[in-house]
Motif scaffolding. Structure first.
Motif: not given
Length: 206
Positions: A111-113, A194-198
């Motif tokens: 997945e390209l975030v 912040n894009k990956i984890w809470k």
């Protein structure tokens, strides 16, 4: 587990490789960083025939053929030891961008975030490159004034189209790369985390 990919683009001298390597170093168990330039140079140093071919392109500040780049990129992502992958220096052309986009459309495991642009002026980029060349004991073949301008042209020519493409996909994040290293890294790290984890996990990091 799906691999989460962040692409980091920026002019030569923007500091994108340094920024990404610092962030990966702080999160070694969860984030890995690859530089397309470093991966290609490793092949060159191996002395292989492929490496000799790649060296010819790098030494002239030219783009390495697309098939070589794509093989390098996809292999690195799939074989990454972590679920989060930072790759800097890609895409460097509209052709590279579309080639990766087509592959990612078919790849359910990747997945390209986001695409992070570390933005600096040509003046700042040139001063950094020339400063790096002056201070280095061994000057890299692509650290000269002439090659710098060739590389800048290669970077800036497709840049607007690349920016527009990822803006439409809501994937482009621009970071001011003319500040201190600490500020740049902190902003990029916060964005990635912040894009990956809470968000609450970020509070525990600092």
């Amino acid at each position: 587990m799906k691999k989460k990919l962040f692409l980091i683009i920026g002019a030569p001298g923007s500091g994108k490789t340094t920024d990404a390597s610092i962030i990966a170093g702080r999160h070694m168990e969860s984030i890995v960083h690859y530089s397309t330039g470093d991966m290609l140079r490793e092949e060159v140093s191996s002395g292989s025939e492929l490496g000799k071919t790649i060296d010819g392109f790098i030494a002239q500040g030219e783009l390495v053929p697309l098939d070589i780049i794509m093989d390098t990129i996809i292999s690195a992502i799939k074989n990454a030891p972590t679920d989060v992958v930072l790759i800097d220096g890609y895409p460097r052309s509209v052709e590279q961008m579309h080639a990766l986009d087509k592959i990612l459309d078919k790849e359910e495991e990747i997945e390209l975030v986001s695409v992070i642009e570390v933005r600096v002026s040509e003046y700042v980029a040139k001063e950094r490159i020339l400063g790096r060349a002056a201070e280095a004991e061994v000057v890299r073949s692509d650290d000269s004034v002439e090659i710098f301008f060739d590389r800048m042209k290669i970077y800036t020519t497709p840049l607007e189209e690349i920016q527009t493409f990822y803006i439409k996909k809501d994937l482009l994040e621009v970071i001011d790369g003319e500040r201190t290293l600490d500020l740049i890294v902190k902003e990029m790290e916060m964005f990635i985390v912040n894009k990956i984890w809470k968000p609450k996990i970020w509070c525990n990091v600092y």
